[in-house]
Scaffold this motif. Structure first.
Motif, PDB file in Angstrom:
ATOM      1  N   VAL A   1     -10.339   5.891  -0.656  1.00 51.90           N
ATOM      2  CA  VAL A   1     -10.446   7.331  -0.891  1.00 51.90           C
ATOM      3  C   VAL A   1     -11.830   7.658  -1.446  1.00 51.90           C
ATOM      4  CG1 VAL A   1      -9.568   9.261  -2.245  1.00 51.90           C
ATOM      5  CG2 VAL A   1      -7.974   7.659  -1.184  1.00 51.90           C
TER       6      VAL A   1
ATOM      7  N   ALA B   1      -2.633   7.319   7.201  1.00 49.68           N
ATOM      8  CA  ALA B   1      -3.822   6.503   7.412  1.00 49.68           C
ATOM      9  C   ALA B   1      -3.482   5.019   7.258  1.00 49.68           C
ATOM     10  CB  ALA B   1      -4.916   6.916   6.425  1.00 49.68           C
TER      11      ALA B   1
ATOM     12  N   GLN C   1       0.824  -1.206   0.000  1.00 47.76           N
ATOM     13  CA  GLN C   1       0.000   0.000   0.000  1.00 47.76           C
ATOM     14  C   GLN C   1       0.857   1.255   0.000  1.00 47.76           C
ATOM     15  OE1 GLN C   1      -2.971  -0.076   3.092  1.00 47.76           O
ATOM     16  NE2 GLN C   1      -3.605  -2.140   2.537  1.00 47.76           N
TER      17      GLN C   1
ATOM     18  N   LEU D   1      -9.388   9.458   6.354  1.00 55.04           N
ATOM     19  CA  LEU D   1      -8.887   8.285   5.631  1.00 55.04           C
ATOM     20  C   LEU D   1      -8.481   7.171   6.595  1.00 55.04           C
ATOM     21  CD1 LEU D   1      -6.790   9.778   2.704  1.00 55.04           C
ATOM     22  CD2 LEU D   1      -9.059   8.781   2.652  1.00 55.04           C
ATOM     23  N   GLY D   2      -7.906   7.547   7.731  1.00 54.44           N
ATOM     24  CA  GLY D   2      -7.508   6.533   8.709  1.00 54.44           C
ATOM     25  C   GLY D   2      -8.698   5.702   9.152  1.00 54.44           C
TER      26      GLY D   2
ATOM     27  N   ALA E   1      -3.363  -3.586  -3.743  1.00 52.71           N
ATOM     28  CA  ALA E   1      -3.093  -2.480  -2.828  1.00 52.71           C
ATOM     29  C   ALA E   1      -3.595  -1.157  -3.396  1.00 52.71           C
ATOM     30  CB  ALA E   1      -1.597  -2.393  -2.533  1.00 52.71           C
ATOM     31  N   LEU E   2      -3.271  -0.917  -4.701  1.00 54.36           N
ATOM     32  CA  LEU E   2      -3.677   0.335  -5.341  1.00 54.36           C
ATOM     33  C   LEU E   2      -5.200   0.422  -5.407  1.00 54.36           C
ATOM     34  CD1 LEU E   2      -2.549   2.841  -6.614  1.00 54.36           C
ATOM     35  CD2 LEU E   2      -2.412   1.679  -8.795  1.00 54.36           C
TER      36      LEU E   2
ATOM     37  N   SER F   1       2.077   1.796  -3.412  1.00 53.63           N
ATOM     38  CA  SER F   1       0.983   2.320  -4.229  1.00 53.63           C
ATOM     39  C   SER F   1       0.826   3.820  -3.997  1.00 53.63           C
ATOM     40  CB  SER F   1      -0.325   1.605  -3.886  1.00 53.63           C
ATOM     41  OG  SER F   1      -0.228   0.239  -4.198  1.00 53.63           O
TER      42      SER F   1
ATOM     43  N   PHE G   1      -9.780   3.430   6.302  1.00 56.77           N
ATOM     44  CA  PHE G   1      -8.909   2.262   6.122  1.00 56.77           C
ATOM     45  C   PHE G   1      -9.280   1.175   7.120  1.00 56.77           C
ATOM     46  CE2 PHE G   1      -6.048   4.665   3.458  1.00 56.77           C
ATOM     47  CZ  PHE G   1      -5.566   3.676   2.623  1.00 56.77           C
TER      48      PHE G   1
ATOM     49  N   SER H   1      -3.442  -4.528  -9.305  1.00 57.56           N
ATOM     50  CA  SER H   1      -2.764  -4.332  -8.024  1.00 57.56           C
ATOM     51  C   SER H   1      -3.786  -4.216  -6.908  1.00 57.56           C
ATOM     52  CB  SER H   1      -1.903  -3.062  -8.079  1.00 57.56           C
ATOM     53  OG  SER H   1      -1.667  -2.581  -6.778  1.00 57.56           O
TER      54      SER H   1
ATOM     55  N   MET I   1      -7.306  -0.997  -3.404  1.00 57.30           N
ATOM     56  CA  MET I   1      -7.818  -0.745  -2.064  1.00 57.30           C
ATOM     57  C   MET I   1      -7.703   0.745  -1.731  1.00 57.30           C
ATOM     58  SD  MET I   1      -6.616  -0.926   1.594  1.00 57.30           S
ATOM     59  CE  MET I   1      -7.413  -1.446   3.083  1.00 57.30           C
ATOM     60  N   LEU I   2      -6.555   1.345  -2.052  1.00 54.39           N
ATOM     61  CA  LEU I   2      -6.344   2.768  -1.802  1.00 54.39           C
ATOM     62  C   LEU I   2      -7.421   3.601  -2.477  1.00 54.39           C
ATOM     63  CD1 LEU I   2      -3.610   2.405  -0.440  1.00 54.39           C
ATOM     64  CD2 LEU I   2      -2.659   4.053  -2.029  1.00 54.39           C
ATOM     65  N   LEU I   3      -7.637   3.338  -3.783  1.00 51.98           N
ATOM     66  CA  LEU I   3      -8.614   4.123  -4.534  1.00 51.98           C
ATOM     67  C   LEU I   3     -10.018   3.904  -3.979  1.00 51.98           C
ATOM     68  CD1 LEU I   3      -7.236   3.539  -8.149  1.00 51.98           C
ATOM     69  CD2 LEU I   3      -6.916   5.526  -6.688  1.00 51.98           C
TER      70      LEU I   3
END
Lengths: 285, 285, 285, 285
Positions: free
Chosen positions: B171, A257, A177, B259-260, B163-164, A180, B263, B161, B166-168
């Motif tokens: 957010v 985060a 992450q 964001l925390g 991880a990527l 990323s 997540f 990916s 999950m990030l998107l």
């Protein structure tokens, strides 16, 4: 070779305090650091201490005034360090065949010599021997960096600190992450640099001379460092820069985060023994 | 058209390797990227790679010294890219009618041509054809930005990916709250700029010449970038600026906290149901 | 001596309002601050207030224009403060033997006099008495810093604020991890400074004159302050600096994530056990 | 007066569409904004819109070039705004007696006129009327700030946005802890400024001329803005500044961690209906 097997081997042939068993012991000291093995721990502490002293010497030495005061001291310490590190390197090469993955006498040693840590170790002492081979002096400076990189061996000390170990474990667990996030940051960097380059190039042809130049500006803005050596002056450039700086806030939010969630998960996993609601027994992990 | 239906269609009429089934296959390759469809995945990789190379070329090209070395290389690559992107654009327009939402031959294609991604695709190649239509050259530079925006197609790679992705996803799930934070930031920006404008305008009529000028200062201060091109010099201005900079800390805290929490919620939701090691039944939570 | 024992002692001998029981009461007032003891609380407030006024006076006094207006006022206040603080210090030394750990008349008082807080208290009033001993005046300025350090006594006030107390407790509970983060930051600082020193020293021999000079640059970059008094100008230096600035983001992420997790854990631990509104039994978790 | 009571009152006396019931309705429109009351909602939107337009006008007007283009437009809009805001202010004063806390005709209205929001409303229109009273023109500029402060009325709009409402609720719930963090920041600010003042004053008597001057530097460093107008040049000052900048990182960590925990708690409270383990019924909140 595991310490148990070694001890067993030595016990079965107490008379054979041969070169082979010495090599085994040397490997044990250099490669592992069992909590009970005081010699190995002591050696670790000595090498890490010497590396730290080397780094301190390198820092202090770079101040011309200080170096000119006691040049002999620094030179003697340099000689001593190179001697120790060279010996350590040779012993590592010699004893590495004890590890199952480098077992073959020549091929194994060669493979070990090209492992990242071994290369760094070699590079750290190489510049001292190069002049004897008639290599240009200017290249030396670059090689001192490897001396600093040996500081990575300090990570071994982490073993003795629960908190540091936990930090490294948590950061490692979110490697994907975090990469990323860096990837997103890089895309943002390129887009920001290109946009501001087109907006500012005409007004400041010298500062925003090319997109790579604008990328330097974008990196320093997105990380909110803001040296002030470059900044937009056109209205369009300023609006873009303000928006980019705000996105920079997000670049702080993402990794924080990610790590925050990872810390909590780590805390959760290592704390509460829970009970299974079906059979009532405790479950750990 | 779903891949199953297509395959079925093709199977039922193996002789009819007609234009229609080609169009279906082209649409399949361009629009979807099924994990099993190697041609589609390969095409995706090729286009994304070409876009990345284009961006790299644009960055490197902007350095005058480099461009002057091999101008022909850059021009040839430009020609090749425009050719590929133009063909891709035309194929997309041609095959879009396979999608149920753009099914009507003319109206559907028109609607597709005015979808955001299609407009960006068109703008990315347009500047190359404009000179033939006698359009002023200065406008070109602006259009190259669309070439950079095509980098958004890279988002497709996110699919590969975890991880990527999950990030998107995380957010996106807090879009509303993040926009609210930006809204608060904007109000803060205006209030800060107005206050400091009134405090500094008299002492620095040139730097703090107007509220929009002060807004540039406020944006760079609230994001803690702080270039140093503008800063207050009156006592009142300094007190206000110090308070505004402290509020800027809050602007970092809000999105990070949002964001925390997101997540952690995502982690919670996707937690694999575990099994009790004693009785083997699933445990949730 | 616990307040209970003291009260008991005084009750058993009401006629003996002797020096000993006065000393006990003085110790009680100075050392503890029981919620019910209004005299002790009042004394605390008075001393903390005087310290705060001293700090304010020191701040205001440093502005030459203000000091020149009413020099007598500042001098009188200085005299008064020194008198109060000296008396307080002497009373503390005299009454400290009431505490079990400093019970022995001379050795106990000496040991107390060398405790950190007592040293700070002494240093805060010392500069006033030094001229009578013929000590050089220049040393004085350094000593005023101890006056500021007495502000630490304000921590006692934290006792009256739940929120402040919680903050300090949470930060304390993660002391180890925060120190580990600082340790990582220091290693990063050294590596960054060395790398950029070798990259920039030739191009800017004056700015990046030594590794300690580069460490100043690295500290200001890693913390994203970015004054702009030093910045790399070579391509290699800029690439390194951009990467270092990005790592600086991580330096914000680590402590924030550590504290975030700590806050949640604290919240969890202090959560009041709730009662089920239906059956009235307590529910934990 | 609650809307129910008002409606009831109006129903019971439909013929009495008197001044009194008009006052009730006006108060209803101005003070509350029930979701069902379209007139009240419309009025809210109109006033907030006018305030926003006023702020935009003030921003744009401050650019001399723009103002000189259409001075009449700005003057006319100003006249219109003052007229509306004045009328709104008078209606608020007139109708405030409908609220139980300001029920008494004269004393209630006076008390209302001295409530913070009412003072801001008055100050926002006052500068327009002052010239008729022969007051110096320079004071005006200060008063325009109150026009900006009216932007606070925008908070009413938050009612219509769940995300914004949640943000404000979460921030409010940690008011105490956030203020404690600001308190710690202030102590840090004073200590940092004093230390660096003593370290730098001799080397830079002009920049670090006094502790308040050093406090400006400390505020800009602790918040990591770093304009670069002031920075230490002595080794001692640089070491102190580096340590202060690192503590500045902590100042970002505290509020972020506080808000992060608050967001999660808010999420928790508003999400999962749990079951009591004793009686099995659902528990909310």
């Amino acid at each position: 070779m595991s310490p148990e097997r070694l001890t067993a081997q030595r016990k079965s042939s107490p008379s054979q305090w041969s070169l082979l068993s010495i090599r085994g012991r040397v490997h044990e000291i250099l490669a592992h650091s069992q909590a009970e093995d005081t010699v190995s721990k002591g050696f670790d502490a000595f090498i890490v201490g010497l590396i730290l002293l080397n780094v301190v010497a390198m820092i202090v030495e770079s101040v011309q005034r200080v170096y000119c005061l006691v040049p002999r001291c620094f030179d003697a310490f340099e000689l001593f360090s190179v001697a120790v590190f060279s010996l350590e390197y040779l012993l590592r090469i010699w004893s590495c065949v004890e590890a199952p993955e480098y077992a073959r006498p020549i091929l194994g040693r060669l493979r070990f010599a090209f492992s990242p840590l071994a290369i760094i170790d070699a590079m750290a002492v190489l510049p001292f021997y190069l002049p004897f081979l008639g290599v240009d002096l200017r290249v030396f400076r670059m090689f001192r960096l490897f001396r600093v990189m040996r500081i990575m061996r300090i990570a071994k000390l982490a073993r003795y600190s629960d908190a540091l170990q936990m930090l490294l474990r948590v950061v490692k667990s979110r490697k994907d992450q975090l990469f990323s996030a860096v990837f997103i940051l890089l895309i943002l960097l390129i887009v920001a640099a290109t946009l501001v380059y087109y907006a500012e190039n005409e007004a400041q042809p010298k500062a925003f001379s090319s997109i790579p130049a604008a990328m330097w500006w974008a990196a320093i803005t997105l990380t909110t460092v803001g040296y002030g050596d470059m900044y937009p002056i056109t209205p369009m450039g300023k609006i873009l820069a303000a928006m980019i700086a705000m996105l920079g806030i997000g670049m702080f939010a993402l990794p924080t985060a990610i790590l925050g969630a990872a810390f909590l998960e780590d805390l959760d996993r290592n704390k509460k023994p829970r009970k299974c609601p079906h059979c009532g027994k405790e479950i750990t992990g």
